[in-house]
Design a protein around this motif. Structure first.
Motif, PDB file in Angstrom:
ATOM      1  N   VAL A  36      -6.001  38.363  24.049  1.00  0.00           N
ATOM      2  CA  VAL A  36      -7.315  38.106  24.648  1.00  0.00           C
ATOM      3  C   VAL A  36      -8.375  38.982  23.997  1.00  0.00           C
ATOM      4  N   LEU A  39      -9.383  37.621  20.702  1.00  0.00           N
ATOM      5  CA  LEU A  39     -10.104  36.347  20.759  1.00  0.00           C
ATOM      6  C   LEU A  39     -11.464  36.467  21.437  1.00  0.00           C
ATOM      7  N   THR A  40     -11.822  37.669  21.878  1.00  0.00           N
ATOM      8  CA  THR A  40     -13.088  37.892  22.565  1.00  0.00           C
ATOM      9  C   THR A  40     -14.142  38.333  21.556  1.00  0.00           C
ATOM     10  N   ARG A  65      -7.315  31.253  24.553  1.00  0.00           N
ATOM     11  CA  ARG A  65      -7.802  32.390  25.333  1.00  0.00           C
ATOM     12  C   ARG A  65      -7.757  32.069  26.826  1.00  0.00           C
TER      13      ARG A  65
END
Length: 83
Positions: A36, A39-40, A65
């Motif tokens: 996560v 992917l942020t 995500r």
């Protein structure tokens, strides 16, 4: 594990994952936290290199995500204060 041997980007990703786990009240750091965090998008709005690699593999990074975050919501949470 000697974090000094990791690249700066890897160190930042691990720190972001740890911060995310702590903010969610999770007692341990898991690969899903790292996924996560990778992917942020950054606070500066920088695109995420991981997302482009995943997209090239034919997977929707936003959907990945979402699924990872949904799984993380199932993790146990720790509440309270440390003396």
């Amino acid at each position: 594990m000697n974090l000094d041997r990791f690249t700066t980007l890897a160190q930042e990703s691990l720190a972001a994952a740890q911060s995310f786990a702590t903010s969610e009240g999770h007692p341990e750091l898991s690969p899903l936290h790292l996924l996560v965090s990778m992917l942020t998008p950054s606070a500066a709005g920088q695109p995420v290199a991981t997302a482009s690699l995943i997209a090239k593999a034919g997977v929707d990074p936003a959907r990945l995500r979402q699924v990872a975050e949904a799984e993380l919501r199932r993790f146990p949470k720790v509440t309270g204060t440390v003396p």
